[in-house]
Design an enzyme around this catalytic site. Sequence first.
Site, mmCIF file in Angstrom:
data_model
loop_
_atom_site.group_PDB
_atom_site.id
_atom_site.type_symbol
_atom_site.label_atom_id
_atom_site.label_comp_id
_atom_site.label_asym_id
_atom_site.label_seq_id
_atom_site.Cartn_x
_atom_site.Cartn_y
_atom_site.Cartn_z
ATOM 1 N N HIS A 154 0.815 -1.225 0.000
ATOM 2 C CA HIS A 154 0.000 0.000 0.000
ATOM 3 C C HIS A 154 0.849 1.275 0.000
ATOM 4 O O HIS A 154 0.303 2.378 -0.150
ATOM 5 C CB HIS A 154 -0.928 0.031 1.218
ATOM 6 N N ASP A 191 -3.020 -10.417 -2.631
ATOM 7 C CA ASP A 191 -3.589 -9.968 -1.364
ATOM 8 C C ASP A 191 -5.053 -9.565 -1.573
ATOM 9 O O ASP A 191 -5.459 -9.155 -2.662
ATOM 10 C CB ASP A 191 -2.784 -8.773 -0.848
ATOM 11 N N HIS A 193 -6.512 -6.996 -0.584
ATOM 12 C CA HIS A 193 -6.589 -5.563 -0.849
ATOM 13 C C HIS A 193 -5.747 -5.190 -2.064
ATOM 14 O O HIS A 193 -4.667 -5.742 -2.268
ATOM 15 C CB HIS A 193 -6.099 -4.767 0.368
ATOM 16 N N ASP A 279 -4.925 -12.899 3.449
ATOM 17 C CA ASP A 279 -6.161 -12.414 4.054
ATOM 18 C C ASP A 279 -7.421 -12.796 3.280
ATOM 19 O O ASP A 279 -8.533 -12.485 3.710
ATOM 20 C CB ASP A 279 -6.115 -10.899 4.273
#
Length: 376
Positions: A154, A191, A193, A279
């Site tokens: 990120h 991931d 996200h 995740d």
Amino acid sequence: MTTTVLIYYDFRMLGHNPHGWDPDHPEWTDDVKAMIELQYPNSNLDTYSHPERPERLTAIVDRLLLEPVDGVRWMLPTPASATQLERSHDAAYVAHIESLDGQSGWLSKDTTAVSPGSVTAARLAAGSGISAIEVIAAGEARRAFCIVRPPGHHAPADRARGFCLYNNLAVAAAHARKALGFDRVMIWDWDMHHGNGTQAIFYDDPSVLVVDSHCAAPFYPGSGLLAETGSGAGIGYHLNVPLPTGFGNAALVEVFEQVVRPAARAFQPELLLISTGFDCHYLDMVCAMDETGYAAVTQRMSALADELCDGRLVMMLEGGYNAKALADSAYAVVEALAGKPVGALNVLAEDPGCAAASDAAAFHAKSIAAMAKTSS
């Protein structure tokens, strides 16, 4: 046949230990609570603790030590230098993060924070990928798994975000390109996200192909649309695959079959890198994958690396916040990297992500075809 797998880990990454709310920024706390309630509606905010905690790594390491996998070699990373970090990050930003060594505080309202050991941990996390690639480039091994924190995908060039200080995988990819002479590097970020930081760093760079499968916006961080395909010379070298929440193992396999492998064969990378978030595991409550899915796609990526780039494959930990899910998934991935045959794949009766993977493949077909012409 067992394949050597390098495991990069340093206990000093446990020294990154942000926790609690930030009393100096009550408005940030309100925003964070709203974000948690949206993503995890059953969470108890009164007992909330920071999800990016040291136990994420100890769960993985303990499992690998208690049940050793044949072929594993434990390696210590070398911390990333300022010069190495500045290949992906602004010099002023690197200097700012380094100035926080030994301090505590929040850097962003999304709970990105530092504790006294965070800067050392961040240097080690970013240096792990570099260390792995250098050994692999020297021909001493072909596979590596980096057990690192804080995560990285990120973080863009100039700020901390989403629990991330330095963009570990971007730092590794830039080192491969600019210091080791790799002409083409491919990244798959699986991931849950979207890796907005990785996208921003390489968005105009045709030497780095990025495939990013993730929960579709408005899920955090709200980016990663199909139409975000790159800019300038990099148009067509960023392939986002937004998926609905609740997707399972079959969806990620379809992402590999329909997008990742065709794009890789068109691009002809010399090195494969994976932003390895766990995740999407059902124990993290948003998606429905389990460790059999992660093993299956790792096996496929290993075979693809053998086909295209002499087996060069480096995986770096990103997200995943349930200790059991992390331990089970990482263990399955390491076994797959080491060449253990993958068993049965658990699949949903109806996986909501499979249709979305097909839609993304159709959307990106022209970019992949154009890439093949350029690489030939």
